[in-house]
Design a protein around this motif. Structure first.
Motif, PDB file in Angstrom:
ATOM      1  N   GLY A 215       0.804  -1.223   0.000  1.00 34.28           N
ATOM      2  CA  GLY A 215       0.000   0.000   0.000  1.00 34.28           C
ATOM      3  C   GLY A 215       0.838   1.275   0.000  1.00 34.28           C
ATOM      4  N   SER A 216       0.384   2.231  -0.782  1.00 34.07           N
ATOM      5  CA  SER A 216       1.024   3.541  -0.746  1.00 34.07           C
ATOM      6  C   SER A 216       0.682   4.225   0.572  1.00 34.07           C
ATOM      7  N   GLU A 217       1.591   5.038   1.099  1.00 35.04           N
ATOM      8  CA  GLU A 217       1.352   5.681   2.378  1.00 35.04           C
ATOM      9  C   GLU A 217       2.109   6.998   2.457  1.00 35.04           C
ATOM     10  N   ARG A 218       1.540   7.902   3.261  1.00 35.21           N
ATOM     11  CA  ARG A 218       2.219   9.148   3.571  1.00 35.21           C
ATOM     12  C   ARG A 218       2.924   9.000   4.915  1.00 35.21           C
TER      13      ARG A 218
ATOM     14  N   GLY B 280      -0.354  -2.915 -21.515  1.00 34.93           N
ATOM     15  CA  GLY B 280       0.089  -2.668 -22.880  1.00 34.93           C
ATOM     16  C   GLY B 280       0.742  -3.865 -23.528  1.00 34.93           C
ATOM     17  N   GLY B 281       0.747  -5.033 -22.876  1.00 36.89           N
ATOM     18  CA  GLY B 281       1.375  -6.222 -23.428  1.00 36.89           C
ATOM     19  C   GLY B 281       0.349  -7.172 -23.999  1.00 36.89           C
ATOM     20  N   SER B 282       0.586  -8.467 -23.817  1.00 37.21           N
ATOM     21  CA  SER B 282      -0.262  -9.485 -24.428  1.00 37.21           C
ATOM     22  C   SER B 282      -1.151 -10.200 -23.423  1.00 37.21           C
ATOM     23  N   ALA B 283      -1.272  -9.699 -22.199  1.00 41.49           N
ATOM     24  CA  ALA B 283      -2.047 -10.372 -21.158  1.00 41.49           C
ATOM     25  C   ALA B 283      -3.402  -9.695 -20.976  1.00 41.49           C
ATOM     26  N   ARG B 284      -4.407 -10.498 -20.576  1.00 40.05           N
ATOM     27  CA  ARG B 284      -5.703  -9.938 -20.150  1.00 40.05           C
ATOM     28  C   ARG B 284      -5.538  -9.491 -18.695  1.00 40.05           C
ATOM     29  N   THR B 285      -5.788  -8.227 -18.443  1.00 44.10           N
ATOM     30  CA  THR B 285      -5.492  -7.645 -17.133  1.00 44.10           C
ATOM     31  C   THR B 285      -6.765  -7.100 -16.498  1.00 44.10           C
ATOM     32  N   SER B 286      -6.939  -7.446 -15.201  1.00 37.14           N
ATOM     33  CA  SER B 286      -8.007  -6.878 -14.380  1.00 37.14           C
ATOM     34  C   SER B 286      -7.367  -6.224 -13.171  1.00 37.14           C
ATOM     35  N   LEU B 287      -7.765  -4.976 -12.894  1.00 35.24           N
ATOM     36  CA  LEU B 287      -7.229  -4.212 -11.776  1.00 35.24           C
ATOM     37  C   LEU B 287      -8.365  -3.892 -10.815  1.00 35.24           C
ATOM     38  N   VAL B 288      -8.159  -4.212  -9.535  1.00 32.49           N
ATOM     39  CA  VAL B 288      -9.123  -3.829  -8.515  1.00 32.49           C
ATOM     40  C   VAL B 288      -8.434  -2.799  -7.618  1.00 32.49           C
ATOM     41  N   ILE B 289      -9.042  -1.626  -7.552  1.00 32.05           N
ATOM     42  CA  ILE B 289      -8.503  -0.579  -6.691  1.00 32.05           C
ATOM     43  C   ILE B 289      -9.342  -0.540  -5.432  1.00 32.05           C
ATOM     44  N   THR B 290      -8.681  -0.488  -4.285  1.00 35.54           N
ATOM     45  CA  THR B 290      -9.363  -0.530  -2.993  1.00 35.54           C
ATOM     46  C   THR B 290      -9.246   0.845  -2.341  1.00 35.54           C
ATOM     47  N   ILE B 291     -10.351   1.325  -1.815  1.00 36.08           N
ATOM     48  CA  ILE B 291     -10.395   2.647  -1.197  1.00 36.08           C
ATOM     49  C   ILE B 291     -11.094   2.550   0.144  1.00 36.08           C
ATOM     50  N   GLY B 292     -10.866   3.552   0.990  1.00 42.21           N
ATOM     51  CA  GLY B 292     -11.530   3.623   2.284  1.00 42.21           C
ATOM     52  C   GLY B 292     -12.517   4.783   2.313  1.00 42.21           C
ATOM     53  N   PRO B 293     -13.468   4.774   3.235  1.00 41.14           N
ATOM     54  CA  PRO B 293     -14.506   5.823   3.265  1.00 41.14           C
ATOM     55  C   PRO B 293     -14.109   7.068   4.054  1.00 41.14           C
ATOM     56  N   SER B 294     -12.979   7.027   4.780  1.00 40.62           N
ATOM     57  CA  SER B 294     -12.675   8.108   5.718  1.00 40.62           C
ATOM     58  C   SER B 294     -12.362   9.403   4.983  1.00 40.62           C
ATOM     59  N   PRO B 295     -12.989  10.515   5.376  1.00 43.34           N
ATOM     60  CA  PRO B 295     -12.665  11.814   4.750  1.00 43.34           C
ATOM     61  C   PRO B 295     -11.265  12.284   5.086  1.00 43.34           C
ATOM     62  N   ARG B 296     -10.646  11.754   6.169  1.00 39.73           N
ATOM     63  CA  ARG B 296      -9.282  12.153   6.507  1.00 39.73           C
ATOM     64  C   ARG B 296      -8.286  11.726   5.432  1.00 39.73           C
ATOM     65  N   HIS B 297      -8.608  10.671   4.671  1.00 42.00           N
ATOM     66  CA  HIS B 297      -7.705  10.153   3.651  1.00 42.00           C
ATOM     67  C   HIS B 297      -8.235  10.445   2.252  1.00 42.00           C
ATOM     68  N   ARG B 298      -8.951  11.583   2.100  1.00 42.06           N
ATOM     69  CA  ARG B 298      -9.526  11.880   0.789  1.00 42.06           C
ATOM     70  C   ARG B 298      -8.444  12.022  -0.280  1.00 42.06           C
ATOM     71  N   GLY B 299      -7.297  12.605   0.055  1.00 45.65           N
ATOM     72  CA  GLY B 299      -6.231  12.771  -0.937  1.00 45.65           C
ATOM     73  C   GLY B 299      -5.730  11.436  -1.464  1.00 45.65           C
ATOM     74  N   GLU B 300      -5.507  10.456  -0.567  1.00 45.20           N
ATOM     75  CA  GLU B 300      -5.052   9.134  -1.011  1.00 45.20           C
ATOM     76  C   GLU B 300      -6.141   8.451  -1.836  1.00 45.20           C
ATOM     77  N   THR B 301      -7.406   8.612  -1.419  1.00 43.64           N
ATOM     78  CA  THR B 301      -8.505   8.001  -2.173  1.00 43.64           C
ATOM     79  C   THR B 301      -8.585   8.593  -3.571  1.00 43.64           C
ATOM     80  N   ALA B 302      -8.446   9.919  -3.705  1.00 47.77           N
ATOM     81  CA  ALA B 302      -8.485  10.555  -5.026  1.00 47.77           C
ATOM     82  C   ALA B 302      -7.333  10.070  -5.899  1.00 47.77           C
ATOM     83  N   SER B 303      -6.134   9.914  -5.308  1.00 45.79           N
ATOM     84  CA  SER B 303      -4.973   9.421  -6.074  1.00 45.79           C
ATOM     85  C   SER B 303      -5.217   8.003  -6.583  1.00 45.79           C
ATOM     86  N   THR B 304      -5.822   7.157  -5.735  1.00 48.72           N
ATOM     87  CA  THR B 304      -6.119   5.781  -6.146  1.00 48.72           C
ATOM     88  C   THR B 304      -7.130   5.760  -7.283  1.00 48.72           C
ATOM     89  N   ILE B 305      -8.172   6.609  -7.182  1.00 50.13           N
ATOM     90  CA  ILE B 305      -9.193   6.652  -8.234  1.00 50.13           C
ATOM     91  C   ILE B 305      -8.591   7.105  -9.552  1.00 50.13           C
TER      92      ILE B 305
END
Length: 951
Positions: A321-324, A378-403
């Motif tokens: 996980g990315s973190e400040r 951008g290669g030859s694989a079928r790729t699925s990405l799941v991005i996980t976010i939290g509901p806390s307004p204190r971490h809105r900046g991290e949530t926006a970066s993930t989105i």
């Protein structure tokens, strides 16, 4: 993760939860090209395929591929206990619209940004639902022969590990994507024809480590220059047969993964986890392709048709996980880990930005993470990405970066390629079996044919012999009958002739006589004709008998001539025998003379060997630390010859013997039957090989430092300091081969000791070192070391191996033939002289490795560390004996020069010894070398910081 796993719970599927991902290739779903704008503005419709596809992470696209955009799903984590208390008066910063597949990110109470994703999963979405919409289409593509990637991205503590790696042992409904994907794969493969294997890795501090084998700590990335495929040949690959074994592997890998306690997560993953699943499936069919290539012979096409193999690879990536730093409170080593995590995630974001913007340059080499994922974006694989976010307004900046990361990833388009190939190995094995059967059948028929021919030949020979016997018997019967008839005819003629004589003598009357005469004449004419025929036959037989007699006479004459020749040969043989007897007498005289000379040589050898032993004891009476003193003594003897006449007499006697007898005769005595003679001959050869070495060495020794003295002694063989005259003569005359033969054939330990000493002297020459290795010398020395018990024998063997360790060209071969293990095995003796030679050999080997690493000709860990020498080095680094300690200190410094050895040295306790050497070593040059190594190595610096060493 532990903090989020407990608050997840099963929820009801939304009405759009039915997965439509069973199609083999998906069309790109529509996305908002400008996610900053509100949905009130007109959104762009789905554009389908873009006109110019973005380049892959360093690979060119194949025109035969199938386009497929990266699918992105967003998953919201429910509030945890801390957020329920701290954010009780605040609303969530996000609002989910799962039916519309949209998400609103609140800026404030009256304004928000709306974003569109492929799937929007609320906090009530079950693990099964997440798997079906995110990973199941990828798993199905992998089973069809494509590569696939499932990846989780998000802030630390938002549930990435829970989504992917949850084992679900207590609650099966909580199983993550890894477990569920393997269940589907194992359910769809055949145990007889298909195979499934996995590798489990982690990327920690830009180092790829094997979670299934913690000792495999630095795995390199290999890229195919043609196809651009990325592989990890050093990683462990485990074949999977059942679900239970796979879960055990996941549990083992998670136990080895790095984690730390931060303010945001009590078990924060400090590495990127990568699970690679390789699926190989056999595909039947396609008979028409090969039948067209092989003509109209369907049987040949069927027999030569190779099976088709589809190879799919599923990569599941659990990103750290990315973190400040100000929020996570990381410090010390945890801070360094956080920096490394953020750098790798930043490099991944740059690559995705470049792909989304169709940039001509994609910086994939900025991080090992982007190199590993070059096929996923951008290669030859079928790729699925799941991005996980939290509901806390204190971490809105991290949530926006993930989105925003997910929005950019949706713009990346891959070109799917089918990984299909012919299984020529299976075809080759099948053809080999058929060929073996045909060969066996042919041999069987050939044997039966030969047996039949032999039987017919035997019967024909029997019939011929039987016919010959029958012919001989019939011929003999015919001859006897003919002889019998011939004798009867002769007898009848004689009787008639007698009767005719009687009739003439009786005086019968003339008339009767005339009548009888006329009758007799007529009868006589008939008998005369018959007698003439018989007479002609008799003449013929007589001629045959005459011819047979002549043939017999000729045979007799031949035998007489042969007899005469035999008599001549007998006379010649008698003369040769007399000559041989004379030669034998001469040889006997010569033998007596040679025996006398041998007796003289033996007495000379005994005297010289005694003198050589005295000289050797004077030179070698101390360990290595006394070498300078011994050299001083020897120099004093040379300068004051009047005080050391015995030494000069010994050299003069050896030189005199060398000149008078000749090297060839001395070497021939190495094969004498008398053991004492062999021993003394080996001693003479050893002294000849070492002649002049210590005297020349001393001239360069006095002014050098200890490090320089060590270099001088170890490298004198490859310099011009040593006179090689005697050594070259010994080697050219076959002396080296004879010494090695003595090690191989003799069982006398004295011979082993002296022969090893002679080989050690010869091993001071670089040319001789290569000859010794080429003739299997290191293997013979290792065998001698394993069977010897005498410390002096072990000292000689260790000295020979130590000299060979100083050759850069022989490092790999010396280790492969057991040289390092032999040195390590001789420490069992415990004698200081033996340990000093072992330490010298290890120092030589470490020095050559350090030089090769500096020159760029060697990569990877030290061979000494791989063979288990490091614990002994650390144990004896502070040995009381000065020579042992100084050699080991030098060896540690050389090992530490190569950064790849640093981790093993830290775990093995060598770091403490390096610190001690840099502070307390009596030699300034070694202290300086240790200090420079510690200050220049980042790994050692980090290790000292972690162990609390103030340096």
């Amino acid at each position: 993760m532990a903090t989020t796993a407990g608050v997840y719970r099963n929820g009801n599927h939304s009405r759009n939860s039915q997965s439509t991902s069973n199609n083999k290739v998906e069309k790109p779903l529509s996305f908002n090209p400008n996610p900053k704008k509100s949905l009130k503005s007109k959104s762009l419709p789905g554009s389908g395929l873009r006109k110019s596809a973005p380049p892959s992470l360093g690979t060119a696209k194949d025109d035969t591929g199938v386009p497929g955009r990266v699918r992105v799903a967003v998953r919201l984590r429910p509030r945890n206990e801390e957020e329920m208390v701290a954010d009780a008066d605040f609303a969530d910063c996000v609002e989910l619209l799962p039916e519309a597949k949209r998400l609103k990110l609140r800026k404030n109470n009256w304004d928000s940004d709306t974003y569109e994703f492929d799937e929007v999963l609320t906090e009530f979405a079950s693990q099964k639902r997440v798997y079906e919409v995110v990973a199941k289409p990828v798993v199905e593509s992998v089973m069809d022969g494509y590569n696939g990637t499932v990846m989780a991205y998000g802030q630390t503590g938002t549930g990435k590990t829970y989504t992917l790696g949850r084992l679900g042992e207590e609650d099966t409904s909580a199983r993550g994507i890894m477990v569920r994907a393997m269940e589907d794969i194992l359910a769809d493969v055949s145990q007889e024809t298909d195979s499934v294997s996995v590798s489990y890795l982690q990327l920690y501090m830009e180092t790829i480590q094997d979670l299934l084998d913690p000792t495999n700590g630095n795995i390199s990335i290999v890229e195919d220059p043609k196809s651009g495929d990325v592989s990890l040949p050093g990683a462990s690959v485990v074949e999977i047969r059942n679900q239970k074994s796979f879960v055990e592997l996941l549990r083992l890998g998670e136990a080895h993964r790095f984690a730390a306690n931060t303010k945001l997560n009590t078990e924060s993953s400090r590495s990127h986890a990568i699970l690679m699943v390789h699926v190989k499936r056999s595909v039947k069919g396609r008979d028409s392709i090969l039948s067209s290539e092989t003509g109209n012979n369907p049987h040949m096409a069927k027999s030569l048709k190779p099976p088709i193999i589809r190879k799919g690879k599923l990569v599941v990536v659990d990103l750290a996980g990315s973190e400040r730093i100000d929020k996570s409170g990381s410090g010390g080593h945890t801070l360094e880990e956080a920096k490394s995590i953020n750098l790798s995630l930043s490099a991944l974001g740059k690559c995705i930005n470049a792909l989304a913007e169709n940039s001509s340059h994609v910086p994939i080499r900025d991080s090992k993470l982007t190199r590993l994922l070059r096929d996923s974006f951008g290669g030859s694989a079928r790729t699925s990405l799941v991005i996980t976010i939290g509901p806390s307004p204190r971490h809105r900046g991290e949530t926006a970066s993930t989105i925003m990361f997910g929005q950019r990833a949706m713009k990346v388009e891959n070109m799917l390629k089918l990984k299909e190939e012919f299984d020529y190995k299976s075809l080759s094995r099948r053809l080999d079996i058929q060929l073996e059967k045909l060969i066996a059948e042919h041999e069987k028929q050939q044997k039966a044919f030969e047996n039949e021919i032999e039987r017919v030949t035997t019967n024909a020979k029997l019939q011929i012999s039987e016919s010959e016997r029958t012919y001989a018997v019939e011929l003999e019967k015919e001859r006897l009958n003919y002889q019998k008839e011939y004798m009867e005819s002769i007898k009848k003629l004689e009787e008639k002739w007698g009767m005719n004589q009687q009739k003439h003598a009786g005086g019968e009357n003339i008339a009767g006589l005339k009548d009888e005469s006329s009758n007799w004449i007529s009868n006589g004419e008939d008998s005369r004709v018959a007698n003439m025929e018989e007479l002609s036959e008799m003449k013929t037989k007589l001629q045959k008998e005459t011819l047979l007699r002549k043939a017999a006479e000729e045979e007799v004459n031949k035998l007489k001539s042969q007899l005469a020749e035999l008599k001549k040969s007998e006379a010649s043989a008698k003369s040769d025998i007399s000559k041989l007897q004379k030669k034998l007498e001469d040889e006997a005289c010569q033998k007596e003379k040679l025996e006398g000379e041998i007796a003289i040589l033996q007495s000379q050898l005994l005297q010289i060997s005694f003198e050589a032993d005295e000289t050797a004891r004077r030179i070698d009476k101390g360990s290595y630390e006394k070498v300078p003193g011994s050299l001083d003594s020897l120099m004093l003897q040379v300068r004051q010859p009047q005080n050391n006449d015995s030494g000069n007499g010994e050299k003069a006697s050896i030189a005199k013997l060398f000149e008078q007898v000749g090297l060839q005769r001395i070497l021939s005595l190495l094969e004498a039957e008398d053991v004492d003679v062999r021993i003394h001959a080996v001693k003479v050869v050893a002294n000849l090989a070492a002649e002049g070495f210590f005297l020349v060495l001393y001239q360069h020794f006095a002014s050098a430092s200890f490090y320089g003295q060590h270099q001088l002694i170890q490298n004198c063989a490859s310099s011009d300091l040593l006179s090689k005259t005697n050594q070259e003569k010994i080697v050219e005359a076959g002396g080296l081969t004879s010494l090695l033969m003595l090690l191989r054939s003799s069982k006398d330990e004295t011979i082993h000791r002296v022969a090893a000493g002679a080989i050690a002297n010869l091993a001071m020459s670089e040319t001789n070192q290569e000859l010794i290795m080429a003739q299997g010398g290191i293997r013979l020395l290792s065998m001698t070391a394993g069977s010897a018990e005498d410390p002096q024998t072990l000292r000689m063997v260790a000295g020979a191996i130590a000299n060979l360790c100083g050759n850069d060209k022989l490092q790999v071969k010396l280790r492969g033939e057991g040289g390092i293990r032999a040195l390590l095995g001789m420490v069992r003796c415990g004698h200081p002289d033996v340990l000093a030679q072992v330490a010298r050999g290890i120092a030589n080997f470490a020095k050559c490795e350090s030089r090769a690493s500096t020159q760029g000709t060697k990569n990877g860990r030290s061979l000494l560390i791989e063979d288990g020498v490091l614990p002994w080095i650390v144990q004896n680094a502070n040995n009381e004996a000065s020579p042992i300690r100084r050699h080991i200190e030098l060896a540690l410094c050389h090992l530490a020069q190569h950064e790849v050895n640093a981790k093993d040295m830290i775990s093995g306790g060598a770091l403490w010894e390096l610190v001690r050497i840099s502070r307390d070593c009596s030699r300034e040059d070694i202290r300086t070398l240790a200090h420079r190594t510690l200050t220049c190595s980042p790994t050692f610096q980090a290790g000292m910081s972690r162990l609390g060493i103030d340096y």
